[in-house]
Design a protein around this motif. Structure first.
Motif, PDB file in Angstrom:
ATOM      1  N   GLU A   1      47.113  31.677  35.376  1.00 26.92           N
ATOM      2  CA  GLU A   1      46.397  31.583  36.648  1.00 26.92           C
ATOM      3  C   GLU A   1      47.273  30.900  37.698  1.00 26.92           C
ATOM      4  OE1 GLU A   1      41.648  31.214  35.950  1.00 26.92           O
ATOM      5  OE2 GLU A   1      42.855  29.721  34.935  1.00 26.92           O
TER       6      GLU A   1
ATOM      7  N   ALA B   1      49.842  33.135  39.393  1.00 30.45           N
ATOM      8  CA  ALA B   1      49.325  33.952  40.493  1.00 30.45           C
ATOM      9  C   ALA B   1      49.004  33.098  41.721  1.00 30.45           C
ATOM     10  CB  ALA B   1      48.070  34.692  40.046  1.00 30.45           C
ATOM     11  N   PHE B   2      49.115  31.779  41.589  1.00 28.36           N
ATOM     12  CA  PHE B   2      48.660  30.875  42.643  1.00 28.36           C
ATOM     13  C   PHE B   2      49.472  31.068  43.922  1.00 28.36           C
ATOM     14  CE2 PHE B   2      47.839  26.403  44.223  1.00 28.36           C
ATOM     15  CZ  PHE B   2      46.525  26.674  44.534  1.00 28.36           C
TER      16      PHE B   2
ATOM     17  N   HIS C   1      48.004  35.556  44.652  1.00 29.93           N
ATOM     18  CA  HIS C   1      46.881  36.246  44.029  1.00 29.93           C
ATOM     19  C   HIS C   1      46.498  37.507  44.799  1.00 29.93           C
ATOM     20  CE1 HIS C   1      45.533  33.079  46.760  1.00 29.93           C
ATOM     21  NE2 HIS C   1      44.532  33.879  47.081  1.00 29.93           N
ATOM     22  N   ASN C   2      47.045  37.688  46.017  1.00 31.52           N
ATOM     23  CA  ASN C   2      46.779  38.928  46.755  1.00 31.52           C
ATOM     24  C   ASN C   2      47.849  39.989  46.519  1.00 31.52           C
ATOM     25  OD1 ASN C   2      44.371  38.082  48.033  1.00 31.52           O
ATOM     26  ND2 ASN C   2      45.571  36.856  49.470  1.00 31.52           N
TER      27      ASN C   2
ATOM     28  N   GLN D   1      46.615  43.407  41.086  1.00 32.10           N
ATOM     29  CA  GLN D   1      45.261  43.948  41.260  1.00 32.10           C
ATOM     30  C   GLN D   1      45.068  45.187  40.391  1.00 32.10           C
ATOM     31  OE1 GLN D   1      43.732  41.786  43.147  1.00 32.10           O
ATOM     32  NE2 GLN D   1      45.677  40.896  43.816  1.00 32.10           N
TER      33      GLN D   1
ATOM     34  N   ASN E   1      42.202  47.167  40.911  1.00 27.64           N
ATOM     35  CA  ASN E   1      41.715  48.103  41.921  1.00 27.64           C
ATOM     36  C   ASN E   1      41.322  47.300  43.140  1.00 27.64           C
ATOM     37  OD1 ASN E   1      39.104  47.015  41.374  1.00 27.64           O
ATOM     38  ND2 ASN E   1      38.905  48.424  39.657  1.00 27.64           N
ATOM     39  N   ARG E   2      40.567  47.908  44.017  1.00 26.72           N
ATOM     40  CA  ARG E   2      40.219  47.206  45.246  1.00 26.72           C
ATOM     41  C   ARG E   2      39.458  45.906  44.985  1.00 26.72           C
ATOM     42  NH1 ARG E   2      36.720  49.838  49.798  1.00 26.72           N
ATOM     43  NH2 ARG E   2      36.698  47.821  50.821  1.00 26.72           N
ATOM     44  N   TRP E   3      38.682  45.914  43.908  1.00 27.08           N
ATOM     45  CA  TRP E   3      37.775  44.792  43.699  1.00 27.08           C
ATOM     46  C   TRP E   3      38.295  43.761  42.706  1.00 27.08           C
ATOM     47  CZ3 TRP E   3      34.256  44.824  47.300  1.00 27.08           C
ATOM     48  CH2 TRP E   3      33.886  46.052  47.877  1.00 27.08           C
ATOM     49  N   LEU E   4      38.898  44.258  41.645  1.00 29.51           N
ATOM     50  CA  LEU E   4      39.182  43.356  40.523  1.00 29.51           C
ATOM     51  C   LEU E   4      40.664  43.030  40.399  1.00 29.51           C
ATOM     52  CD1 LEU E   4      36.827  44.873  37.814  1.00 29.51           C
ATOM     53  CD2 LEU E   4      36.386  42.994  39.392  1.00 29.51           C
ATOM     54  N   MET E   5      40.936  41.804  39.960  1.00 26.98           N
ATOM     55  CA  MET E   5      42.310  41.413  39.690  1.00 26.98           C
ATOM     56  C   MET E   5      42.702  41.930  38.310  1.00 26.98           C
ATOM     57  SD  MET E   5      42.336  37.458  40.966  1.00 26.98           S
ATOM     58  CE  MET E   5      44.096  37.152  41.012  1.00 26.98           C
TER      59      MET E   5
ATOM     60  N   ASN F   1      44.109  40.734  35.380  1.00 28.55           N
ATOM     61  CA  ASN F   1      44.523  39.529  34.667  1.00 28.55           C
ATOM     62  C   ASN F   1      45.571  39.829  33.610  1.00 28.55           C
ATOM     63  OD1 ASN F   1      42.716  38.251  36.274  1.00 28.55           O
ATOM     64  ND2 ASN F   1      41.229  37.802  34.671  1.00 28.55           N
TER      65      ASN F   1
ATOM     66  N   ARG G   1      37.146  37.495  37.778  1.00 30.80           N
ATOM     67  CA  ARG G   1      37.876  38.751  37.856  1.00 30.80           C
ATOM     68  C   ARG G   1      38.217  39.204  39.274  1.00 30.80           C
ATOM     69  NH1 ARG G   1      38.579  37.708  33.452  1.00 30.80           N
ATOM     70  NH2 ARG G   1      38.476  38.915  31.542  1.00 30.80           N
TER      71      ARG G   1
ATOM     72  N   TYR H   1      38.692  33.746  42.336  1.00 30.40           N
ATOM     73  CA  TYR H   1      39.891  32.952  42.085  1.00 30.40           C
ATOM     74  C   TYR H   1      40.057  31.910  43.194  1.00 30.40           C
ATOM     75  CZ  TYR H   1      44.864  32.005  41.254  1.00 30.40           C
ATOM     76  OH  TYR H   1      46.068  31.402  41.011  1.00 30.40           O
TER      77      TYR H   1
END
Lengths: 545, 363
Positions: free
Chosen positions: A370, A373-374, A377-378, A383, A385-389, A391, B221, B226
């Motif tokens: 985590e 990605a700090f 994260h964008n 990503q 898709n458009r909504w979910l990261m 992981n 998610r 986040y």
């Protein structure tokens, strides 16, 4: 195991202040101390050196009654002693000065000194007695502190003196100091060493825990080296060298200075003109900075902490706002508006390894992945898709970064706080350097980092420079600035006191500039541009010249 | 600090906390001269002893899930939203307005619109304290508490002066059209075989379950989740990462308020069929306890909501069938909150002693 070096024997005549025999202590499955034996002669300064997590602090906590050893004996002045709590340690004549002071901030010096050692229900007699004792101690040991000063108004160096006074007031004969110079300026550290020498002359025993080799060499009589919970050697300081100690600490040869080729400065990457920053109280912290950094160059900012270096990093990193002009790659940066935030800075090609790793650079409760990605994260690569990261993708990326930056243990799902300082720093460096920024901001890259990791971190920073990137390095460690930088700038009170090539910089000259002074020592540094303010200040204060 | 294994932390600590709360409750019941055994039997049979009992327990649990989730989302952004009560009541206003607006032909059409309205009204009621916190630094705990009172007063005013149909005495809206009535679990195929009587638990339960899943998705998610979690853990670090404190504070509170507002499709639309005074009946506050006990995780919230559903329904049964006053329900709930929320650290420390590796005395 004695690490190949015969443990230095104390003269049989010298009585021992502390003797530990076969101390072991485990926390769960982690063996913090393994069969440690140590002898500290009365009236000496004994250094204990080791990397972070080597078990130094655990050992001293056992001695001070914070932890109970799983096995082993403690002998104080030759008598076997059990130390179940800190009260017992004080009774045995042991005083401890912690890295983080245990002082009541809004109490006076006197009140702090008698706290817990009051003579009766009424304070007045205790205070009167303490006032007298403190005056005596101050004379004897150069421990001057105003007894009625309130702690929060004192400098860090003075607060530390109060801690030492507290111990002496409780009749400590053995004084343990845990990383005492980490928070001190060079001048304050010098004063502390004078105090310690005075204590030694009066027959007190001092145990100094540190990871700084120079301090060990400067002040100790004997030194014990710890590595991974074991005592690898005890040697006479006069008979050893920093290189040998470093090798004993790390278990392999360590380069104290990173070899680096000459810089090949290219085009101008960063240009700063009249940069000013005010803090929340409206106080100007950065008072008109002008400087530039070229590609393939490391510019080191030297200075005592709190002279504007933090603000410089933060305004460039998009954490605080400022006024003036900052041009990165021929593009003027927004210093106050919508695109003055950290996300915009990252898009513009600035990566930032912040000074305060634990409060800015990472989220300690987050896992390593985590944290990778700090700030990024964008990133579209993270990503799904458009909504979910994604992981899983971050996890994979983290695995690679951990391998390339030798993060131990290489477990991406471990919380950041479970890693040692050095490994936390490697995670941040991996995150920032692998973005391949045009400009890397690095603050205190090796603060609280063990010596093996320091070498690695320095190499990575130099490698980034060699790949044609600009690096702005801020550090309070003068050694680090001098060995890493191609050019050095010195900051004092929000101004640049001088800027010039690293080759011609001298420790004395930089020291003068760090104190805001000019003078002959600074002019002796060829190729240096010394601010007029520095010389003026020197004339007005009239200090040595 | 002694550390204890994760399973003990997740399972043992809440169970022991509950047990302690139960023991103290029993002592209280003894002290007022009643039989704890009778109380326990009444409570258990009344809350979980039959499908009819479950029909009530699940109804309450549904409400608590929404308010628990509301607290959870804000809490991850280190925002303590105490205003669930007001946000739920305002959500009820939104639901009522939608339900009364048109003669709905079928509940499947009415439900989505009522959900949107409930969520919007709840979010709007959270937006003001959120803005005051984000821009002015007014503490969200204080402002959300005050907004509970303002919300309640506003609803009473609207019910008395605006929404009350002519000729009706009690301060409430008119009854919703039958097309806006949500099917209870008894009305649903298959489930109707289990729940054979008229019960209040309705389809909103499934909306709540979906909400649990969505909140989990949101927090762990999505980028927004986040950012909320990062901001909640460390605001300076969030700034370093370029996360806007204003944006995160606003969005976390809007989502929180929307979840609290959604609760009212359960009670206003599903159960009473009209908007009454104090429609939320304290569920907003119980949501805080549910989130605390559920460790701010949707699965925990789900389990804790069921538990508090049991306590709520069981407590009502005690008041109904025994001579123990119904206020005891509040005492038991208070003790459960005290032990699971405030004192669970104490239990953890006690357990730590058992899990600590053995030590050998220094000779």
């Amino acid at each position: 195991m004695k690490g190949g070096i015969a443990a230095g024997r104390q003269e049989t005549a010298a009585p021992l202040a502390i003797e530990l025999r076969g101390i072991s202590k485990a926390f769960g499955t982690v063996q913090a101390n393994k069969d440690i034996s140590i002898q500290v002669a009365k009236g000496t300064i004994h250094g204990i050196i080791g990397e972070n997590g080597a078990g130094k602090s655990t050992l001293m906590s056992i001695l001070y009654g914070f932890y109970k050893a799983d096995s082993g004996d403690i002998l104080i002045n030759g008598t076997p002693t059990t130390i179940p709590d800190s009260q017992a340690a004080i009774r045995a004549g042991i005083g401890m000065v912690f890295q983080h002071f245990k002082l009541v901030q809004n109490f006076s010096v006197l009140e702090n000194v008698i706290l817990g050692a009051e003579d009766g229900a009424l304070l007045r007699p205790s205070l009167a007695k303490a006032r007298k004792v403190l005056a005596d101690l101050a004379r004897e040991y150069e421990l001057e502190v105003h007894p009625d000063a309130v702690i929060e108004e004192l400098s860090v160096g003075h607060q530390q003196r109060v801690e030492i006074l507290k111990a002496l007031y409780r009749h400590a004969d053995i004084l343990i100091l845990d990383e005492p110079t980490g928070v001190l300026t060079p001048a304050e550290a010098d004063h502390l060493f004078r105090i310690l020498r005075n204590l030694k002359e009066q027959g007190k025993t001092v145990v100094l825990i540190t990871h700084k080799l120079r301090e060990i060499m400067e002040i100790t009589d004997t030194v014990s080296v710890m590595r991974r919970g074991e005592m690898t050697a005890t040697v006479r300081t006069a008979e050893t060298s920093p290189e040998q100690l470093a090798e004993l600490m790390v278990g392999r040869k360590v380069l104290l200075h990173v070899p680096k080729g000459t810089a090949k400065p290219g085009r101008r990457v960063l240009e700063i003109k009249d940069l000013r920053v005010r803090d929340v109280d409206g106080v100007e912290r950065l008072k008109g900075i002008d400087l530039s950094i070229r590609a393939g160059e490391i510019l080191g900012i030297a200075g005592v902490a709190g002279n504007g270096q933090t603000e410089l990093l933060q305004v460039l990193g998009g954490i605080t706002q400022g006024t003036g002009t900052v041009i990165l790659n021929d593009k003027s940066l927004d210093l106050t508006g919508k695109s003055s935030d950290g996300q915009s800075r990252r898009r513009d090609g600035i990566s930032h390894v912040p000074e305060d790793r634990q409060h800015l650079g990472m989220i300690m409760d987050f896992t390593a992945w985590e944290n990778v990605a700090f700030g990024y994260h964008n990133d579209p690569a993270y990503q799904k898709n458009r909504w979910l990261m994604d992981n899983g993708a971050i996890l994979e990326d983290t695995k690679g970064k951990m391998e390339r930056f030798d993060v131990r243990p290489p477990i991406p799902t471990l919380q950041a706080k479970s890693f040692s300082g050095g490994n936390q720093q490697k995670i941040i460096l991996a995150r920032e350097i692998e973005r391949n920024p045009d400009l890397l901001l690095v603050g205190q890259p090796t603060r609280g980092v063990d010596i093996g990791a320091i070498e690695f971190i320095h190499k990575r920073i130099v490698a980034l420079r060699d790949s044609g990137k600009a690096v702005l390095l801020v550090s309070v460690e003068l050694d680090e600035i001098m060995s890493l930088s191609d050019r050095i700038a010195v900051m004092f009170d929000g101004h640049l006191m001088g800027i010039g090539p690293a080759e011609s910089a001298t420790q004395v000259g930089l020291g003068c500039l760090m104190a805001g002074l000019g003078g002959a020592d600074t002019r002796a540094m060829s190729g240096w541009d010394i601010s007029a303010a520095a010389d003026e200040q020197r004339l007005s204060t009239g200090t040595r010249g | 600090m002694a550390r204890i294994p994760r399973w003990a932390d997740l399972v043992l600590v809440p169970l022991i906390s509950l047990l302690l709360a139960g023991i103290i409750s029993a002592l209280v019941i003894l002290a007022i001269g009643q039989s704890p055994k009778e109380a326990l039997t009444t409570m258990v049979t009344g809350a979980v002893g039959s499908s009819y009992a479950w029909g009530y327990t699940l109804y309450y649990a549904t409400s608590f899930m929404f308010t628990g989730l509301a607290v959870t989302v804000a809490f991850h952004g280190s925002l303590f939203n105490i205003g669930g009560e007001g946000q739920a009541q305002l959500g009820g206003l939104g639901v009522a307005l939608v339900c009364l607006a048109v003669p709905w032909p079928h509940w499947t059409l009415a439900l989505p619109m009522a959900m949107i309205a409930g969520a919007l009204f709840g979010a709007a009621w959270a937006a003001i304290p959120a803005y005051l916190q984000a821009r002015r630094g007014s503490h969200i705990v204080i402002t959300t508490i005050m907004f509970n009172y303002i919300g309640a007063a506003l609803i009473v005013y609207l019910l008395v002066n605006v929404l009350r149909p002519p000729g009706q005495m009690d301060p409430a809206t008119a009854r919703f059209p039958s097309g806006a009535a949500l099917p209870t679990l008894h009305d649903l195929p298959l489930l109707g075989l289990i729940f054979d009587k008229k019960i209040p638990a309705n389809v909103t339960l499934f909306v709540a379950l979906i909400a649990c899943w969505l909140v989990w998705l949101l927090l762990w998610r999505t980028r927004l989740g986040y950012e909320i979690r990062a901001f909640g853990r460390s605001e300076p670090a969030a700034r370093y990462a370029g996360i806007s404190p204003f944006r995160v504070t606003m969005l976390a509170m809007l989502i929180s308020g929307a979840l609290a507002g959604l609760m009212s499709i359960n009670n206003v639309m599903g159960e009473s069929g009209r908007l009454l005074q104090n429609s939320s009946e304290g569920a907003g506050f119980i949501g805080i306890a549910v989130a605390l006990m559920g460790r701010n995780h949707p699965i925990g919230v789900f389990l804790a909501a069921i538990l508090f559903g049991i306590l709520y329904q069981g407590g009502a049964e005690i008041g109904l069938w025994t001579s123990i006053p119904i206020e005891l329900r509040t005492v038991v709930q208070g003790l459960v909150i005290l032990f699971t929320g405030a004192l669970d650290h104490m239990v953890r420390m006690m357990l730590g002693v058992f899990f600590r590796p053995r030590r050998i005395e220094v000779a």
